[in-house]
Motif scaffolding. Structure first.
Motif, PDB file in Angstrom:
ATOM      1  N   ASP A 176      55.128  50.736  67.081  1.00  0.00           N
ATOM      2  CA  ASP A 176      56.028  51.711  67.726  1.00  0.00           C
ATOM      3  C   ASP A 176      56.845  52.460  66.664  1.00  0.00           C
ATOM      4  O   ASP A 176      57.987  52.104  66.370  1.00  0.00           O
ATOM      5  N   PHE A 177      56.261  53.515  66.116  1.00  0.00           N
ATOM      6  CA  PHE A 177      56.948  54.266  65.062  1.00  0.00           C
ATOM      7  C   PHE A 177      58.262  54.875  65.554  1.00  0.00           C
ATOM      8  O   PHE A 177      59.245  54.941  64.808  1.00  0.00           O
ATOM      9  N   ALA A 178      58.274  55.298  66.826  1.00  0.00           N
ATOM     10  CA  ALA A 178      59.476  55.945  67.371  1.00  0.00           C
ATOM     11  C   ALA A 178      60.703  55.030  67.281  1.00  0.00           C
ATOM     12  O   ALA A 178      61.829  55.495  67.075  1.00  0.00           O
ATOM     13  N   GLN A 179      60.464  53.733  67.441  1.00  0.00           N
ATOM     14  CA  GLN A 179      61.573  52.775  67.347  1.00  0.00           C
ATOM     15  C   GLN A 179      62.158  52.758  65.933  1.00  0.00           C
ATOM     16  O   GLN A 179      63.371  52.665  65.732  1.00  0.00           O
ATOM     17  N   PHE A 180      61.291  52.864  64.949  1.00  0.00           N
ATOM     18  CA  PHE A 180      61.721  52.785  63.553  1.00  0.00           C
ATOM     19  C   PHE A 180      62.289  54.114  63.051  1.00  0.00           C
ATOM     20  O   PHE A 180      63.158  54.135  62.168  1.00  0.00           O
ATOM     21  N   LEU A 181      61.830  55.203  63.613  1.00  0.00           N
ATOM     22  CA  LEU A 181      62.163  56.539  63.098  1.00  0.00           C
ATOM     23  C   LEU A 181      63.658  56.788  62.850  1.00  0.00           C
ATOM     24  O   LEU A 181      64.028  57.214  61.744  1.00  0.00           O
ATOM     25  N   PRO A 182      64.551  56.517  63.827  1.00  0.00           N
ATOM     26  CA  PRO A 182      65.967  56.812  63.543  1.00  0.00           C
ATOM     27  C   PRO A 182      66.513  56.045  62.341  1.00  0.00           C
ATOM     28  O   PRO A 182      67.358  56.555  61.593  1.00  0.00           O
ATOM     29  N   GLY A 218      48.909  52.095  59.750  1.00  0.00           N
ATOM     30  CA  GLY A 218      49.140  53.329  59.014  1.00  0.00           C
ATOM     31  C   GLY A 218      50.515  53.305  58.365  1.00  0.00           C
ATOM     32  O   GLY A 218      50.821  52.433  57.540  1.00  0.00           O
ATOM     33  N   VAL A 219      51.334  54.222  58.791  1.00  0.00           N
ATOM     34  CA  VAL A 219      52.608  54.470  58.127  1.00  0.00           C
ATOM     35  C   VAL A 219      53.587  53.299  58.198  1.00  0.00           C
ATOM     36  O   VAL A 219      54.519  53.228  57.407  1.00  0.00           O
ATOM     37  N   LEU A 220      53.346  52.371  59.123  1.00  0.00           N
ATOM     38  CA  LEU A 220      54.279  51.241  59.257  1.00  0.00           C
ATOM     39  C   LEU A 220      53.871  50.025  58.421  1.00  0.00           C
ATOM     40  O   LEU A 220      54.530  48.992  58.472  1.00  0.00           O
ATOM     41  N   GLN A 221      52.792  50.122  57.645  1.00  0.00           N
ATOM     42  CA  GLN A 221      52.265  48.909  57.028  1.00  0.00           C
ATOM     43  C   GLN A 221      53.124  48.294  55.921  1.00  0.00           C
ATOM     44  O   GLN A 221      53.111  47.084  55.727  1.00  0.00           O
ATOM     45  N   ASP A 222      53.862  49.110  55.194  1.00  0.00           N
ATOM     46  CA  ASP A 222      54.643  48.571  54.059  1.00  0.00           C
ATOM     47  C   ASP A 222      56.142  48.488  54.371  1.00  0.00           C
ATOM     48  O   ASP A 222      56.689  49.363  55.025  1.00  0.00           O
ATOM     49  N   VAL A 223      56.790  47.482  53.807  1.00  0.00           N
ATOM     50  CA  VAL A 223      58.236  47.300  54.038  1.00  0.00           C
ATOM     51  C   VAL A 223      59.089  48.234  53.170  1.00  0.00           C
ATOM     52  O   VAL A 223      60.261  48.480  53.452  1.00  0.00           O
ATOM     53  N   HIS A 224      58.512  48.778  52.105  1.00  0.00           N
ATOM     54  CA  HIS A 224      59.292  49.476  51.083  1.00  0.00           C
ATOM     55  C   HIS A 224      60.306  50.491  51.628  1.00  0.00           C
ATOM     56  O   HIS A 224      61.466  50.505  51.239  1.00  0.00           O
ATOM     57  N   TRP A 225      59.858  51.361  52.517  1.00  0.00           N
ATOM     58  CA  TRP A 225      60.757  52.433  52.970  1.00  0.00           C
ATOM     59  C   TRP A 225      61.895  51.893  53.829  1.00  0.00           C
ATOM     60  O   TRP A 225      63.007  52.400  53.781  1.00  0.00           O
ATOM     61  N   TRP A 250      61.992  47.536  61.513  1.00  0.00           N
ATOM     62  CA  TRP A 250      60.653  47.844  60.996  1.00  0.00           C
ATOM     63  C   TRP A 250      59.660  46.741  61.369  1.00  0.00           C
ATOM     64  O   TRP A 250      58.544  47.013  61.805  1.00  0.00           O
ATOM     65  N   GLU A 251      60.112  45.498  61.205  1.00  0.00           N
ATOM     66  CA  GLU A 251      59.249  44.360  61.498  1.00  0.00           C
ATOM     67  C   GLU A 251      58.815  44.383  62.960  1.00  0.00           C
ATOM     68  O   GLU A 251      57.630  44.198  63.275  1.00  0.00           O
ATOM     69  N   GLU A 252      59.788  44.647  63.862  1.00  0.00           N
ATOM     70  CA  GLU A 252      59.478  44.739  65.291  1.00  0.00           C
ATOM     71  C   GLU A 252      58.551  45.919  65.563  1.00  0.00           C
ATOM     72  O   GLU A 252      57.574  45.821  66.306  1.00  0.00           O
ATOM     73  N   ALA A 253      58.907  47.071  64.969  1.00  0.00           N
ATOM     74  CA  ALA A 253      58.138  48.294  65.208  1.00  0.00           C
ATOM     75  C   ALA A 253      56.693  48.121  64.757  1.00  0.00           C
ATOM     76  O   ALA A 253      55.758  48.571  65.416  1.00  0.00           O
TER      77      ALA A 253
END
Lengths: 498, 498
Positions: B121-127, B399-406, B113-116
């Motif tokens: 790069d949401f695609a990197q985090f998605l899986p 946007g969707v990558l801003q928080d660590v929670h998920w 997530w941190e890298e993404a």
């Protein structure tokens, strides 16, 4: 496989020790007071878990298995097995029930000692002291008599392989030199003026100076920090975290500055142990005396050295101009090296300090090896102070009751303080062969080569080498008080123009 | 007998938690960096020991025994059994092997997530996100569906008994009010001047002001301390030790001052829990939302109140005269209460903040209860920002990558932040009945009656009362967003002269 299990097991014990280290540091540097009572329970819980690990059948089995294949082990593992075995036996040979009884007595004895000291009432403390001594004698029977005498077993707890035979000899030699010097100084008309020491030195300026000193000495702030506490201490929490504390007295700056330098010597030992020993029991000083040799080397041989202040005096004047602005450097040097026989050990100067230790050593030795009785301690104590220091306590609070050590059962510990001074002078003598420009380095404020020398000869080994081995390898000889005697003779003859 | 064993057992677990608390605090407030890697291993060892205790057969047996005699137990013990059972089941129902696999995934997911986020790069985090969601769904099956829907099980972890039914209703009502207000403000010509906020405010002066604020608010320094960290936090280490940290930004004093006031609200909750709950699992906030209601009450309803600054503005000016000396109080108040739709939750103002939460809540709800797919999150996210806030992120990092929670598997947590605001406004409404002179108290700097009211109604109970029970008892009603809506309506209509 067994080696891996063993090192993992030891690592886990060290993790508990480390957690206790953080908690200890926190409790002494600013934990809010309402949280402290419960924090003590946490210490109790973690200590009990650690004790269970330290005395488990599992650990016993691992030790036995590794000792059977001793010759196949690498040197570090062999020393680690030896150290863990020593602790294991120390903990395990005393029946758990008896140890519990002793711990309760010890806690009680410390409380009674505190009261007895406050009310100057040795008789109140005596029955507890007698019991503590009886228990210690019993423990020695469990542990086994080491190096030929009862008291040597206690010495060995703090200074491996140390004996009364060695101590009698080195302390005897040293006492002669010191007593003669103290008498000459007493007769000398050249008394220093010390009034400037006690003028106000604001705390913030003392802290700033302390930080500058630490940087100059070579303390690694990425592996430590400086805080404030009631009694200065150093704690090696882990291999990358050796913290120090100091105490700021606005009307006696010496406690902060010399305290900081002293603890820095301890901390640099811990910071510079070879990283490969991290997480084992060997990543610490090899004995209390060797540890003290590092702190005293810096406090006395560096921090009270005239060249060190030739470099730093302007800095000191800048931090407290009203106090030192019109004091010549030489007057300052004489003041911080003032000699005066006094009754309280922790307030003693460099020259008389070893005499305080010798008195305690002789008493301990005779309590365990001879027929000295606890009830006779006040009289024996006072007579020895009169003989060695020429002064006599007029009450036991200023005499035999001044230190907590005996109430805590710490017999065998005191000699380490004087041994630290003897070792320190031996390091200095050996260092002079490699760094003949020692004084020039101090005068230029270039202290790194000194720290590097100590790291190469002492620090890096942690507890891998035992004290006598370390000393032999670094200096080519055994314990020798001559270097300390010569250093004191030369220094104080010059300072007091004897 | 069983009760005693049980409370002793819980106390021992709390001792481990407390040790971990001290270590956590230390790692974030100044532990030297070279010591940190090994400190993490210590955390691992103690956490593993704690987990063993939390999931032991012994604890399971004690719980079963006590549940059988439930009616004979006093209320505190009954609630303690209930809480420990909840944690026990939560830990125990997941097979150990699966949990281990999940923990490894979670650690990896946070790194990815941190890298993404850094590379947008949401695609990197998605899986990773997909797997985390699958695991959470699996865990919900183990734990059991609560209150009628899958997502409610997750809500219940942070806010006991909370449901989507309740949240849909209160958030819906609130959204209407806020969106209308935000639109009116956008159209208003009365924009505040905020340039003074970003002028230099020396760190030492910020710290001095923070300490003065804490004293005024009623923080007990004998049961806590103020330190500095990268992200401000409060940690209740034990009943007498609730520490707070803040962050000093010399070019935006708001992080230190409002951060300190916020964390003080959390800390005063912990400091004023009834002492009889100390050492149990109940000596903490009863939910994340209720905890947040305390911090937000102080940060917003006190700390951004005009009367509070009527009393404190001179003090502020004194600490940073060049910055505020010629700024009228009213300009300052408008600046610290500026409203502006923005993309980043943690930078949002009081009014738009709940909209950020609602977006996250709706997405989580639809991921677990509906048929929203993780792959569609960026599009859904951006559309909701456009709809509610009128702005659209131009990349996923904003946007969707801003928080660590998920990435950390914390689904169900976000609603607490908005619930905190709703609860806070409900406390305020109830408080107004007992303290009709609330504004006068702020104007006089007499904040103690406010803290005492919160202690009487909220703090003292710790986790003894569950959130809805606490709310009902203190306010006479259930969750009601009306008070927050009214408060926001009134405040911002006045500030922006709508």
């Amino acid at each position: 496989m067994t080696v891996q299990q063993f090192t993992d097991y030891v690592k886990k014990m060290q993790h508990y020790q480390e957690a206790l280290g953080v908690i200890y540091w926190d409790m002494r540097t600013g934990a809010p007071k309402k949280g402290v009572a419960q924090r003590s329970e946490v210490v109790g819980t973690l200590s009990a878990s650690l004790f269970d690990m330290q005395t488990s059948e599992q650990l016993g089995g691992l030790l036995t298995a590794l000792e059977a294949q001793n010759t196949e082990l690498d040197y570090v593992t062999r020393r680690l097995v030896e150290e863990v075995r020593k602790n294991y036996d120390q903990n395990k040979k005393i029946p758990a029930e008896e140890y519990k009884e002793y711990v309760i007595l010890q806690a009680k004895a410390e409380t009674v000692w505190e009261e007895a000291k406050a009310t100057n009432d040795f008789a109140q403390f005596l029955p507890y002291l007698e019991q503590i001594i009886e228990w210690q004698k019993k423990f020695i029977q469990y542990w086994g008599v080491k190096n030929g005498s009862t008291y040597n077993t206690l010495l060995d707890l703090y200074e491996p392989d140390m004996t009364t035979e060695v101590l009698d000899q080195v302390f005897g030699e040293l006492r002669e030199t010191i007593v003669a010097l103290v008498q000459k100084i007493a007769a000398s008309p050249n008394k220093p003026d010390t009034t400037m020491l006690f003028k106000q030195f604001p705390k913030e300026a003392q802290r700033a100076l302390s930080l500058e000193m630490l940087t100059q000495l070579g303390y690694d702030f990425d592996a430590g920090r400086l805080d404030e506490s009631v009694h200065p201490f150093m704690i090696g929490i882990n291999h990358g975290d050796a913290r120090i504390t100091t105490k700021y007295d606005e009307h006696d700056f010496r406690s902060a500055i010399f305290g900081t330098i002293h603890e820095c010597g301890h901390a640099m030992y811990e910071q510079n142990i070879d990283a490969k020993l991290a997480g084992t029991l060997l990543a610490t000083g090899t004995s209390t005396g060797i540890h003290e040799s590092q702190s005293l080397f810096y406090e006395n041989l560096v921090g009270r050295n005239e060249k060190f202040w030739a470099h730093n005096y302007e800095r000191l004047q800048k931090h407290s101009p009203a106090q030192f602005g019109d004091v010549p450097l030489n007057d300052f040097l004489r003041a911080i090296n003032m000699v005066e026989p006094s009754l309280i050990r922790i307030e003693a100067d460099e020259l008389t300090y070893p005499l305080h230790i010798m008195i305690r050593y002789e008493i301990e030795r005779d309590l365990f090896n001879g027929d000295l009785q606890a009830k006779d301690l006040p009289e024996v104590w006072n007579a020895k102070y009169e003989e060695y220091l020429g002064i006599r306590p007029d009450n036991d609070a200023k005499g035999v009751l001044q230190d907590v050590h005996w109430a805590g059962g710490m017999f065998g510990y005191f000699p380490s303080y004087a041994l630290g001074m003897i070792y320190a002078a031996q390091w200095k003598h050996a260092m002079d062969q490699d760094l003949p420009n020692f004084d020039d380095l101090l005068a230029k404020g270039e202290l790194l080569p000194i720290r590097e020398w100590l790291t190469e000869k002492v620090h890096q080994y942690g507890a891998l080498k035992k004290p006598f081995e370390l000393l032999q390898d670094a200096t080519g000889e055994g314990l020798n008080a001559k270097y300390l005697a010569n250093y004191l003779q030369e220094k104080y003859t010059k300072l007091y123009q004897l």
